[in-house]
Design a protein around this motif. Structure first.
Motif, PDB file in Angstrom:
ATOM      1  N   GLY A  19      20.684  61.777   4.818  1.00  0.00           N
ATOM      2  CA  GLY A  19      20.247  61.235   5.857  1.00  0.00           C
ATOM      3  C   GLY A  19      20.219  59.578   6.146  1.00  0.00           C
ATOM      4  O   GLY A  19      20.555  59.167   7.360  1.00  0.00           O
ATOM      5  N   LEU A  20      20.197  59.283   4.897  1.00  0.00           N
ATOM      6  CA  LEU A  20      20.315  57.650   5.158  1.00  0.00           C
ATOM      7  C   LEU A  20      21.534  57.238   5.405  1.00  0.00           C
ATOM      8  O   LEU A  20      21.780  56.334   6.367  1.00  0.00           O
ATOM      9  N   THR A  23      21.962  57.675   9.223  1.00  0.00           N
ATOM     10  CA  THR A  23      21.027  56.703   9.985  1.00  0.00           C
ATOM     11  C   THR A  23      21.890  55.285  10.089  1.00  0.00           C
ATOM     12  O   THR A  23      21.914  54.672  11.137  1.00  0.00           O
ATOM     13  N   LEU A  24      22.415  54.887   8.831  1.00  0.00           N
ATOM     14  CA  LEU A  24      23.122  53.749   8.860  1.00  0.00           C
ATOM     15  C   LEU A  24      24.497  53.709   9.475  1.00  0.00           C
ATOM     16  O   LEU A  24      24.717  52.694   9.931  1.00  0.00           O
ATOM     17  N   VAL A  32      21.950  59.328  14.632  1.00  0.00           N
ATOM     18  CA  VAL A  32      20.848  58.567  13.786  1.00  0.00           C
ATOM     19  C   VAL A  32      19.616  59.051  13.784  1.00  0.00           C
ATOM     20  O   VAL A  32      18.979  59.132  12.837  1.00  0.00           O
ATOM     21  N   LEU A  33      19.164  59.890  14.962  1.00  0.00           N
ATOM     22  CA  LEU A  33      17.874  60.624  14.930  1.00  0.00           C
ATOM     23  C   LEU A  33      17.823  61.941  14.163  1.00  0.00           C
ATOM     24  O   LEU A  33      17.051  61.936  13.224  1.00  0.00           O
ATOM     25  N   GLY A  35      19.879  62.198  11.478  1.00  0.00           N
ATOM     26  CA  GLY A  35      19.661  61.470  10.008  1.00  0.00           C
ATOM     27  C   GLY A  35      18.236  61.223   9.724  1.00  0.00           C
ATOM     28  O   GLY A  35      17.675  61.471   8.550  1.00  0.00           O
ATOM     29  N   ILE A  36      17.487  60.808  10.638  1.00  0.00           N
ATOM     30  CA  ILE A  36      15.900  60.141  10.474  1.00  0.00           C
ATOM     31  C   ILE A  36      15.341  61.790   9.967  1.00  0.00           C
ATOM     32  O   ILE A  36      14.539  61.856   9.220  1.00  0.00           O
ATOM     33  N   GLU A  37      15.645  62.722  10.928  1.00  0.00           N
ATOM     34  CA  GLU A  37      14.942  64.160  10.775  1.00  0.00           C
ATOM     35  C   GLU A  37      15.298  64.676   9.243  1.00  0.00           C
ATOM     36  O   GLU A  37      14.474  65.153   8.366  1.00  0.00           O
TER      37      GLU A  37
ATOM     38  N   VAL B  22      25.977  64.738   8.891  1.00  0.00           N
ATOM     39  CA  VAL B  22      26.329  63.462   9.186  1.00  0.00           C
ATOM     40  C   VAL B  22      27.845  63.068   9.400  1.00  0.00           C
ATOM     41  O   VAL B  22      28.414  62.045   9.835  1.00  0.00           O
ATOM     42  N   SER B  96      23.668  54.386   0.564  1.00  0.00           N
ATOM     43  CA  SER B  96      23.096  55.537   0.457  1.00  0.00           C
ATOM     44  C   SER B  96      23.260  56.188  -0.940  1.00  0.00           C
ATOM     45  O   SER B  96      22.540  56.708  -1.479  1.00  0.00           O
TER      46      SER B  96
END
Lengths: 103, 162
Positions: A19-20, A23-24, A32-33, A35-37, B22, B96
């Motif tokens: 997730g990090l 987000t990054l 990005v959202l 990833g935050i979830e 991702v 990460s």
């Protein structure tokens, strides 16, 4: 090897790292959202695992996980509203193109 | 043991689904695999004996948040494919991986005082007692109700057509 606390915490660390990265490293604000979830979910797994293995009769970790879910729902609603407003005004949701306040 | 097998299946599927979230170029498929990941996390709650949390996870994450995300993906449809490459590719990967490595190292090298896990009990009534009870979490519960109301009003104000 029987599954214990360490397995759950390691799994939660792996999910948090993924997730990090989302987000990054990604451009799209919705990714990005997401990833935050994923990171919030990973933290919840840790909380519930600690509550089961470290303090079995008390359910404090599960109560905290419930509050995290509530805050995540509120955060998702507001964040998606912001993303849709930005899309309506600027026709993009890529985070490196939203540089209106960048000096 | 059945719980161990269930844990391994859920863990592997959830890690692969999270990687798909991702890494996939198509955001719609990423959102669908995020739903799979949430479902696997609900299963993990069930293996931890948290029955109410598993149901809450399915209702809120899969039923509400995923639908909200898919809805906003459909509203922003014409920028789907544009999000392919990353902003800060290598630093994000390094950060990460470094974070995950440090946490895993610390987890495997610390001595946890684990109690023997009891047989799973239904948690709904005790969770309700600790949320609404005397020495419980009544004040945070009321504050979270206010937070939800503020979030709903804020979201409606933000997306309203002027």
């Amino acid at each position: 090897m029987t599954v214990g606390l360490q397995h759950y915490v390691v799994l939660s660390a792996i999910l948090f790292s993924i997730g990090l990265y989302g987000t990054l490293g990604r451009r799209n604000a919705i990714v990005v959202l997401m990833g935050i979830e994923l990171m919030l979910n990973a933290a919840n797994i840790s909380l519930v695992a600690f509550s089961r293995y470290l303090t079995p009769p008390a359910l404090t970790g599960q109560v905290f996980a419930l509050f995290v879910i509530v805050v995540a729902a509120a955060e998702a609603a507001v964040a998606l509203a912001i993303i849709m407003t930005i899309y309506r005004n600027r026709r993009t949701i890529e985070v490196d193109k939203i540089d209106l306040m960048k000096w | 043991m059945a719980l161990d097998i269930a844990f391994w299946i859920l863990a592997v599927v959830s890690v692969f689904a999270a990687l798909a979230v991702v890494l996939l170029r198509n955001i719609f498929r990423a959102a669908l695999s995020m739903m799979v990941c949430f479902l696997m996390v609900a299963g993990l709650y069930a293996t931890l004996g948290a029955d109410l949390l598993a149901v809450v996870q399915v209702i809120i994450y899969i039923g509400a948040i995923s639908i909200l995300i898919i809805l906003s993906i459909m509203f922003t449809r014409d920028v789907w494919q544009a999000s392919s490459s990353s902003v800060v590719g290598l630093p994000a990967i390094v950060a990460s991986v470094l974070f995950g490595g440090v946490v895993i190292f610390l987890t495997l090298n610390s001595r946890w005082q684990t109690a023997a896990p009891a047989a799973p009990q239904p948690t709904t009534s005790s969770l309700g007692a600790s949320l609404f009870g005397q020495a419980g979490y009544a004040l945070p519960l009321e504050i979270s109700a206010g937070l939800l109301l503020a979030a709903v009003i804020g979201a409606m104000v933000l997306v309203r057509e002027k």
